[in-house]
Scaffold this active site. Structure first.
Site, short mmCIF file in Angstrom:
data_model
loop_
_atom_site.label_atom_id
_atom_site.label_comp_id
_atom_site.label_asym_id
_atom_site.label_seq_id
_atom_site.Cartn_x
_atom_site.Cartn_y
_atom_site.Cartn_z
N TYR A 22 14.21 66.10 69.86
CA TYR A 22 14.70 66.36 71.21
C TYR A 22 13.71 67.09 72.12
O TYR A 22 14.02 67.31 73.30
CB TYR A 22 16.01 67.17 71.14
CG TYR A 22 17.09 66.43 70.39
CD1 TYR A 22 17.73 65.34 70.96
CD2 TYR A 22 17.45 66.82 69.11
CE1 TYR A 22 18.71 64.65 70.28
CE2 TYR A 22 18.44 66.12 68.41
CZ TYR A 22 19.06 65.05 69.00
OH TYR A 22 20.02 64.35 68.32
N GLU A 95 25.03 55.22 80.24
CA GLU A 95 24.97 55.93 78.95
C GLU A 95 23.51 56.24 78.65
O GLU A 95 22.65 55.36 78.75
CB GLU A 95 25.57 55.05 77.86
CG GLU A 95 25.52 55.66 76.48
CD GLU A 95 26.07 54.74 75.40
OE1 GLU A 95 25.84 55.05 74.22
OE2 GLU A 95 26.69 53.71 75.72
#
Length: 141
Positions: A22, A95
């Site tokens: 991340y 999304e």
């Protein structure tokens, strides 16, 4: 243009968790950059670890905003409720996923949200959010 980013569980830990997946930047820091880059538009941010709060936010903004950028995180693969909320609203939803979910565990390959989304952006790190914003802005041209 009025756009909201809705982030799901554990994304409040960006910059501190699994940096190899991340990255090392917090979402708060990144969001400040987005606000400056897209200062001609109203961009809001909401994060919750609670499924019902995410559904409530989608319902709250889902008829009045120009776009929703949704990273439901782990709920992407489990939440029929969030998928139903996305299906029920008129505001288009993109999304977004920071990592390439298709290169990860098999359970991450299934999204309950995707069939109801305007589009899906995966695997471009935090830039995925910027690409989603640009998709809304390009549509208005």
């Amino acid at each position: 243009m009025k756009i909201i980013i809705v982030n799901g569980p554990n994304l409040n830990l960006l910059g501190n968790r699994e940096n190899n997946i991340y990255g090392d930047q917090s979402f708060t820091e990144f969001f400040k950059r987005l606000e400056m880059k897209f200062s001609d538009h109203e961009i809001f941010y909401f994060q919750s670890n609670i499924e019902g709060e995410i559904i409530d936010k989608i319902q709250e903004v889902g008829f009045s905003y120009n776009g929703i950028i949704l990273n439901a995180a782990a709920y992407t693969h489990t939440s029929v409720g969030i998928a139903d909320a996305v299906r029920a609203i008129t505001t288009p939803v993109v999304e977004v996923h920071i990592s390439n979910t298709f290169s990860r565990e098999d359970f991450r390959h299934k999204s309950y949200i995707s069939p109801h989304a305007k589009g899906i952006i995966v695997g471009f790190g935090l830039q995925s959010y910027e690409l989603a914003i640009q998709s809304f802005l390009e549509e208005k041209l």
